[in-house]
Design an enzyme around this catalytic site. Structure first.
Site, mmCIF file in Angstrom:
data_model
loop_
_atom_site.group_PDB
_atom_site.id
_atom_site.type_symbol
_atom_site.label_atom_id
_atom_site.label_comp_id
_atom_site.label_asym_id
_atom_site.label_seq_id
_atom_site.Cartn_x
_atom_site.Cartn_y
_atom_site.Cartn_z
ATOM 1 C CD GLU A 1 21.605 42.091 71.568
ATOM 2 O OE1 GLU A 1 22.636 42.577 71.058
ATOM 3 O OE2 GLU A 1 20.458 42.453 71.276
ATOM 4 C CG ASP B 1 28.798 40.916 68.679
ATOM 5 O OD1 ASP B 1 28.713 40.252 69.731
ATOM 6 O OD2 ASP B 1 28.943 42.156 68.657
ATOM 7 N N GLY C 1 24.788 56.774 74.907
ATOM 8 C CA GLY C 1 24.915 55.888 76.058
ATOM 9 C C GLY C 1 23.654 55.132 76.404
ATOM 10 C CG ASP D 1 27.063 48.132 67.824
ATOM 11 O OD1 ASP D 1 26.256 47.214 67.588
ATOM 12 O OD2 ASP D 1 27.422 48.443 68.969
HETATM 13 P P1 ADP Z 1 26.041 53.999 72.878
HETATM 14 O O1 ADP Z 1 26.965 53.651 71.760
HETATM 15 O O2 ADP Z 1 25.096 52.901 73.204
HETATM 16 O O3 ADP Z 1 25.318 55.289 72.658
HETATM 17 P P2 ADP Z 1 28.502 54.155 74.310
HETATM 18 O O4 ADP Z 1 28.832 54.276 75.755
HETATM 19 O O5 ADP Z 1 29.101 53.061 73.536
HETATM 20 O O6 ADP Z 1 26.912 54.169 74.199
HETATM 21 O O7 ADP Z 1 28.943 55.492 73.582
HETATM 22 C C1 ADP Z 1 28.610 56.763 74.093
HETATM 23 C C2 ADP Z 1 29.856 57.630 74.088
HETATM 24 O O8 ADP Z 1 30.237 57.949 72.726
HETATM 25 C C3 ADP Z 1 29.646 58.979 74.739
HETATM 26 O O9 ADP Z 1 29.863 58.896 76.126
HETATM 27 C C4 ADP Z 1 30.711 59.823 74.050
HETATM 28 O O10 ADP Z 1 31.991 59.548 74.582
HETATM 29 C C5 ADP Z 1 30.700 59.277 72.639
HETATM 30 N N1 ADP Z 1 29.765 60.022 71.766
HETATM 31 C C6 ADP Z 1 28.783 59.470 71.003
HETATM 32 N N2 ADP Z 1 28.130 60.431 70.300
HETATM 33 C C7 ADP Z 1 28.708 61.604 70.608
HETATM 34 C C8 ADP Z 1 28.487 62.971 70.206
HETATM 35 N N3 ADP Z 1 27.532 63.298 69.337
HETATM 36 N N4 ADP Z 1 29.305 63.916 70.732
HETATM 37 C C9 ADP Z 1 30.273 63.589 71.613
HETATM 38 N N5 ADP Z 1 30.518 62.342 72.029
HETATM 39 C C10 ADP Z 1 29.767 61.343 71.540
HETATM 40 MG MG MG Z 2 28.451 52.115 71.775
#
Ligand code: ADP
Ligand code: MG
Length: 390
Positions: A36, A39, A120, A170
């Site tokens: 962790e 990267d 998220g 990722d």
């Molecule tokens: P994580 O990657 O850990 O889930 P992030 O904050 O990096 O958290 O990414 C989440 C964001 O990615 C969401 O707020 C949205 O903007 C976008 N996102 C991811 N999956 C979707 C989805 N299925 N539909 C719409 N937006 C998405």
């Molecule tokens: Mg992310």
């Protein structure tokens, strides 16, 4: 997603856009087992793709217009490929994919997204979305991508267009995952090695602390800057090889000299990165010897290092790991992802994993007054194209 849910999403596409999708792509979320904050220091990571994924259905659109609907958030958006502009919203991931593929070469498209990756919470729904999007758009223009290229394009979309200072881990995990395996990724050479995960003898639990971290907000960028500063201090003190260009170039045997020369914060950050790279190797060696107790011990050490040296844990994550480590059938626990919230990961005995998941949720609830979602994740295949249902 289960097959029926993918088909349901394809039907939703047909209903919305008045014709069936022509191509589809799916890409999984990921959990990082160990490695962790290494990267961006050109070090080692060990993520695995999980059995939760994001599906994108696609058909050619009108002119250069891209329209997209997400069943996840119920929102629709559109833009012209010739006029990309960041909006600070989820559609930026779609624009980012077009940006990375080369806007002039991406035809107009109608797209529909569905997913069972929680957004998220640290399981990389953003990389799953990015990888599925570049695969679907490339397939639509008749030039399917190699997995590694899809990873790099999704990464460029998220880091250069969306503006999230994320690593390549990722999307690599999402694009290149293998069932039953973790991926040891050398973030300097981008060499990927599959590491079998004691199939049948080890289960993974992921607990969501419910604390939302904002990658774009300061803390993550701070840690990156502190690593740069630690590197500069080490070089100025003449420690390590003359050609050292990242913390990757230091080893455990440099620690005594670093302990003498570095200021306290720089030392703690450097010590985490250096010891974490060594822990990734030790964890892989333990798996190779089928020694799950030793693998678990490396996870616990990793958590302590993230908590005390890198200082990215939270009381919620510390509690999840402490509860996990006290349970019979849990080999070891650590926070996973960037920290400041997000999830913990636990290596468990498959026979006792369901009971451990329940005990984790109950123990956390006792202290924080709410039950955290705990999912059992299976190391899974990376992204793939889907043919549209007839
Ligand atoms: P994580 O990657 O850990 O889930 P992030 O904050 O990096 O958290 O990414 C989440 C964001 O990615 C969401 O707020 C949205 O903007 C976008 N996102 C991811 N999956 C979707 C989805 N299925 N539909 C719409 N937006 C998405
Ligand atoms: Mg992310």
């Amino acid at each position: 997603m289960r097959h029926e849910e993918r088909v349901k999403a394809a039907h939703a596409f047909t209903e919305r856009f008045r014709r069936p999708p022509r191509v589809g792509a799916r890409a999984p979320g990921r959990v990082n087992l160990i490695g962790e904050h290494t990267d961006y220091n050109e070090g080692l990571v060990l993520p695995c793709a999980i059995d939760r994924d994001t599906v994108v259905w696609a058909a050619p659109g009108e002119g250069r217009r891209v329209r997209i609907h997400s069943l996840t958030n119920g929102e629709t958006a559109e833009f012209e490929t010739g006029a990309l502009a960041r909006r600070g919203a989820w559609v930026d991931y779609v624009q980012g994919a077009v940006f990375a593929l080369g806007p002039e070469s991406v035809p107009g498209a109608d797209l529909l997204v569905a997913s069972d990756v929680p957004t998220g919470s640290g399981l990389s729904s953003s990389a799953a979305l990015g990888v599925a999007l570049v695969h679907a758009l490339a397939a639509l223009r008749g030039e399917p991508l190699e997995p590694r290229d899809a990873a790099v394009l999704a990464w460029r979309g998220e880091s250069e267009f969306v503006g999230v200072p994320c690593g390549v881990m990722d999307p690599m995990a999402s694009a290149l995952g293998r069932a039953g395996c973790a991926l040891r990724i050398d973030c300097r050479s981008l060499q990927v090695t599959r590491v079998p995960l004691a199939e049948g003898r080890a289960a993974l639990l992921v607990a969501d602390s419910g604390v939302r971290r904002e990658l774009a907000s300061g803390s993550y960028g701070n840690r990156r800057a502190e690593c740069e500063a630690a590197l500069a201090e080490a070089r100025a003190a003449g420690i390590g090889a003359a050609e050292a260009r990242s913390l990757r170039d230091f080893g455990l045997d440099d620690l005594p000299a670093l302990e003498r020369a570095l200021a306290p914060v720089a030392l703690r950050r450097a010590r985490h990165v250096i010891s974490e790279n060594a822990r990734v190797e030790a964890f892989c060696a333990a798996l190779a010897q089928d020694d799950l107790a030793a693998a678990g011990a490396r996870l616990r050490e990793g958590h302590r290092s993230l908590r005390d040296d890198f200082e990215v844990s939270t009381p919620e994550l510390d509690a999840l790991c402490a509860i996990g480590d006290a349970l019979p059938g849990v080999y070891g626990s650590r926070l996973t992802g960037a920290g400041f919230g997000g999830c913990s990961v636990h290596l468990a005995d498959p026979e006792r994993a369901d009971a451990a998941a329940e005990a984790l949720a109950a123990g956390f609830a006792e202290r924080f007054g709410r039950r955290p979602p705990v999912l059992r994740a299976a190391p899974s295949e990376g992204a793939s194209l889907l043919s549209a249902p007839a």
